[in-house]
Motif scaffolding. Sequence first.
Motif, PDB file in Angstrom:
ATOM      1  N   SER A  72     -81.998  27.083  25.061  1.00 16.52           N
ATOM      2  CA  SER A  72     -80.629  27.551  25.204  1.00 16.52           C
ATOM      3  C   SER A  72     -80.196  28.332  23.975  1.00 16.52           C
ATOM      4  O   SER A  72     -80.721  28.138  22.868  1.00 16.52           O
ATOM      5  CB  SER A  72     -79.671  26.376  25.422  1.00 16.52           C
ATOM      6  OG  SER A  72     -79.660  25.519  24.293  1.00 16.52           O
ATOM      7  N   THR A 128     -69.219  26.274  34.952  1.00 12.66           N
ATOM      8  CA  THR A 128     -70.676  26.452  34.958  1.00 12.66           C
ATOM      9  C   THR A 128     -71.089  27.285  36.162  1.00 12.66           C
ATOM     10  O   THR A 128     -70.666  27.013  37.298  1.00 12.66           O
ATOM     11  CB  THR A 128     -71.398  25.096  34.991  1.00 12.66           C
ATOM     12  OG1 THR A 128     -71.007  24.312  33.865  1.00 12.66           O
ATOM     13  CG2 THR A 128     -72.903  25.292  34.954  1.00 12.66           C
ATOM     14  N   GLY A 174     -76.332  29.765  22.296  1.00 17.03           N
ATOM     15  CA  GLY A 174     -74.895  29.585  22.478  1.00 17.03           C
ATOM     16  C   GLY A 174     -74.100  30.104  21.306  1.00 17.03           C
ATOM     17  O   GLY A 174     -74.646  30.431  20.242  1.00 17.03           O
ATOM     18  N   ARG A 212     -72.609  29.099  26.486  1.00 16.54           N
ATOM     19  CA  ARG A 212     -74.025  28.751  26.315  1.00 16.54           C
ATOM     20  C   ARG A 212     -74.823  29.192  27.538  1.00 16.54           C
ATOM     21  O   ARG A 212     -74.415  28.942  28.683  1.00 16.54           O
ATOM     22  CB  ARG A 212     -74.191  27.253  26.096  1.00 16.54           C
ATOM     23  CG  ARG A 212     -75.639  26.793  25.943  1.00 16.54           C
ATOM     24  CD  ARG A 212     -75.706  25.409  25.349  1.00 16.54           C
ATOM     25  NE  ARG A 212     -75.253  25.428  23.966  1.00 16.54           N
ATOM     26  CZ  ARG A 212     -76.008  25.752  22.929  1.00 16.54           C
ATOM     27  NH1 ARG A 212     -77.282  26.086  23.120  1.00 16.54           N
ATOM     28  NH2 ARG A 212     -75.521  25.743  21.715  1.00 16.54           N
ATOM     29  N   SER A 269     -78.514  28.667  29.198  1.00 20.37           N
ATOM     30  CA  SER A 269     -79.579  27.666  29.067  1.00 20.37           C
ATOM     31  C   SER A 269     -80.519  27.718  30.265  1.00 20.37           C
ATOM     32  O   SER A 269     -80.152  28.169  31.360  1.00 20.37           O
ATOM     33  CB  SER A 269     -78.992  26.260  28.949  1.00 20.37           C
ATOM     34  OG  SER A 269     -78.249  25.926  30.099  1.00 20.37           O
ATOM     35  N   GLU A 274     -85.753  22.173  27.577  1.00 15.61           N
ATOM     36  CA  GLU A 274     -84.513  22.956  27.656  1.00 15.61           C
ATOM     37  C   GLU A 274     -84.501  23.983  26.532  1.00 15.61           C
ATOM     38  O   GLU A 274     -84.698  23.655  25.363  1.00 15.61           O
ATOM     39  CB  GLU A 274     -83.281  22.061  27.545  1.00 15.61           C
ATOM     40  CG  GLU A 274     -81.972  22.837  27.661  1.00 15.61           C
ATOM     41  CD  GLU A 274     -80.761  21.932  27.606  1.00 15.61           C
ATOM     42  OE1 GLU A 274     -79.636  22.431  27.818  1.00 15.61           O
ATOM     43  OE2 GLU A 274     -80.928  20.729  27.335  1.00 15.61           O
TER      44      GLU A 274
END
Length: 563
Positions: free
Chosen positions: A240, A294, A242, A258, A260, A238
């Motif tokens: 990301s 999201t 943010g 964020r 990602s 992962e």
Amino acid sequence: MDLKEKKRKEKSKNLVRCFYSHTILSNPPSKLPPNPINGKLRRRKRTTSLPPNPNNAEEDDDIDEDDDDDDDNDVVSQESHEQSPLSRLREQRAKLETLSRRLASELVPIRVHDVLIRGNTKTKDWVIEAELKLLEDAATVQELIRASEIAVARLRSLEIFDSTELTLQAGPSELPHTANVVVDVVETANKISGEFGVYTKPSTSSWTAEGALKYKNLLGYGDLWDASLAYGANQATEVSVGVYAPRLKGLLTPLVARLSMLSQDWQEFSSYKEQLLGLSLGLISTRHHDFVYTLGWRTLTDPSQMSSRSIRRQLGHGLLSSLKYTFKIDWRNSPIRPTNGYAFLSTTHFGGLTPDHRSLRFLRQEFDVRCAIPFGFYNMALNLGISAGAVFPWGHGFMNKPSPLPERFYLGGDFSPVCTLGGPITLWGFKTRGLGPTEPRRRSRDGIIDVNDDSSRWDFIGGDLAATAFADLSFDLPVRWLRDHGIHGHVFAGAGNTAKLTQNEYKRFSAWKFLESFRTSVGCGFVVPTRLFRLEGNFYYILRQNEHDRGKTGFRFSFSAPS
């Protein structure tokens, strides 16, 4: 003197000590001594002659001898008029005792007249003022002291100041019972920081090594920017970036955003790989409430081309547009080793907010209840927990449609349910995605399948309904060195199950069969708690499992981080 009277006086003394630590004095504003600034007393020049000093009458005669010596004699008179350190100490002590009696007998009225902020060169004033709102509501000295302590703690939690000091000074003389609040801050000199750690995440069902680089207060809003990279077992990666802004004008809650990119390999368990590129935006973020939107693009692939029929039907692209609301209460005394208190979590996840036909439409609900009961000897405590969750698709003909594959419930993994608060996820003694509904994989083109490895022939497809329960009895060990370092023993038992309800499977669902087919395990071991995670060495014994489950009796180590 009875016990209640002693406690009342002791409480008033503590308030007085705290009161003096903020430099409030019990005198009226007109009689307050000068306030300390930077460790020195700021002294004003007198424009009128000083009154005669009765303790030194000879100076009055010297003043009239010669006009040329007036200035020198004034200095001598002023110096003699200054109190000695011992006298000032006695005066302070007398005022302390007077204030102690007042606070013990009555509520001393006071209100904040003005707030002065010093030392912030980049941080906006309103960022600091937002953390001082409680001071404006204080109506008594006692309330002002408590509000000052909370305000200082909030300013330090922003992590953008090297030091924070709050001073309460007397207000204007024409406004009695008022105080001015002076906040002195020193902004952090090192704005760049880094972190590294190894954790376990039930969401990825694996250990994860994470590194993060952070930059503080870039825009002066108390904002925190970070870039992180995480790599875990099962090829979970992962990346990301943010931003977290605790205070923005016009917003009542912090801003959390964020971007990602997640890549997760589930081929060993379910014959597919998952990639998700998305943006999450925190709409509400408070102590008990969390509301997140999201937007992401999800891709499921099967490099092995051996996935089962249910998984093959969901391969391809999907649009994730969802709202997730979490309500959480955690009154346990420790997230690592709770010995008292309770916790409750409710999560509602609603997907399918766009009209696109590729949008993933689902409703997912989870509940989690925890309770820690102390026994009062050997620091013994019983932790109990029950978790349940369900997921359904929605839309036209939803009961004939399958729920999205990544949103289903998968049980298993070597994580401790004691400190993992997040719905039905873990079950002692079972491997990651080690139980639940399964489907046979199709044969590869060369027809090679390991007949000795049952896991290579079945895909775990997850369940639409899940429930787990556990009991954990922890206790101190008889060795003093182990007790001093928090190392303790525990015995435990756990049970859980998942079932499929969609695609008309609910017609064949029976609550009795669901409870009867619960997988169960027991065990014992030792726990090494640390500030960041919980290390366990446990012996697991599987009491009940189904034919294709991946439960195994034996001794294993595990790491668990509090959620």
